[in-house]
Design a protein around this motif. Sequence first.
Motif, PDB file in Angstrom:
ATOM      1  N   HIS A 217       0.850  -1.194   0.000  1.00 41.09           N
ATOM      2  CA  HIS A 217       0.000   0.000   0.000  1.00 41.09           C
ATOM      3  C   HIS A 217       0.887   1.246   0.000  1.00 41.09           C
ATOM      4  N   ASP A 219       1.010   5.281   1.829  1.00 41.46           N
ATOM      5  CA  ASP A 219       0.413   6.068   2.910  1.00 41.46           C
ATOM      6  C   ASP A 219      -0.186   7.344   2.307  1.00 41.46           C
ATOM      7  N   HIS A 273       4.757  -0.108  -0.036  1.00 43.82           N
ATOM      8  CA  HIS A 273       5.522  -0.863   0.962  1.00 43.82           C
ATOM      9  C   HIS A 273       4.601  -1.877   1.599  1.00 43.82           C
ATOM     10  N   PHE A 290       1.525   9.197  11.246  1.00 42.16           N
ATOM     11  CA  PHE A 290       1.122   9.729   9.942  1.00 42.16           C
ATOM     12  C   PHE A 290       0.759  11.198  10.102  1.00 42.16           C
ATOM     13  N   TYR A 366      -6.148  -0.213   3.398  1.00 42.52           N
ATOM     14  CA  TYR A 366      -5.780   0.944   2.569  1.00 42.52           C
ATOM     15  C   TYR A 366      -6.607   0.982   1.312  1.00 42.52           C
TER      16      TYR A 366
HETATM   17 FE   LIG Z   1       2.272   2.313   5.410  1.00 48.17          FE
END
Ligand SMILES: [Fe+2]
Length: 366
Positions: A217, A219, A273, A290, A366
Amino acid sequence: MVAAAGRSSGREPVMGIIPPKQTLPTLDLARLDAGPSERQAFLEELRETARELGFFYLTGHGISPSLINEVLTLSRRFFDLPEADKLSIEMVNSPHFRGYNRAGLEHTRGLPDWREQIDIGAEREALPFDRSAPPWTRLQGPNQWPAALPGLKAPLLRYQAEATALGIRVTRAFAASLGQPDDVFEPIYTPAPNQLLKIIRYPGRAEGEGDQGVGAHKDSGFVTVLLQDTEPGLQVETGQGWIDAPPVPGTFIINVGELLEMATGGYLRANQHRVVSPPAGKDRLSVAFFLGARMDSTVPLLTLPPELAARARGLTQDPLNPLFQEVAKNFLKSRLRSHPDVARRHHWDLLDPKDRQGDLPKASAY
Ligand SMILES: [Fe+2]
Ligand SMILES: O=C(O)CCC(=O)C(=O)O
């Protein structure tokens, strides 16, 4: 495209071509304040690393080893609590998507992610609940803290504050590296950015089970500040296949999120990743922070200097995961999809009518 876990793509090295990088580069943030020429050299390295890989180790970050150790020790203590204590702060209790999730609840690419986790956001008062207000207003509110571990809250919030300041420093450096004013993103992270701290434990692989800790996925925010315990498992995609990004003491891994990729017309790379589960008998802890933009903001599209604009890759839209310039739309989409139990209990009015009843749809991370 996706190679077997822990191995390269299996492509033979070709003579005369640079051999594949086996590890991520390391950048020293202290160079930012080491005089104009050192700063300029650092910014260029930062920009090109983020363009090529979107991932690097960071030293010189200024977060104290004692706070880092405390966070890891407390995280371990939380996961060692009896299950009933962990479930007392289960996320489904929280309309703000805060709290604990058991392993196997989330899915990425259709397979269960084998990790348990706590989600901690900005510690704020809930806004009055109003189904006719903009939906993002429901995301603000208090975290859930376990009564069985009263010492968890203060150090984790202190760490979240320090990781936020670090993420903002890195984001400002990215802006400067792209010929922008340092504070070009300030309007979308002040007075308060979106903060999400995830404390994660990946159990060891069980007999006959898969090895997906978390599937491939990207971020979503500005940047992610990742702290790893001692067990490896993180892998990053490169042109030559997946490479391992094992823990290196004293460093964080920083990676670029989709917000920065979008703002830079694809100059900076939000890279894929994944985490491979540890072997049987071991487990892995990580603490991912995040940094995102304010919920009520819109991502600006930067005008890059011509020599950089010429090297921006442009954006590819994934029809299964469309990106929106409105921050709240992206964040809410991913929260509702990751946590259908929370969505159904608290936010049924935001769901597609077909998802409001019957079997819960699979949660995708995700
Ligand atoms: Fe991640
Ligand atoms: O646990 C890790 O090392 C990475 C976790 C991750 O990529 C994520 O939660 O987005």
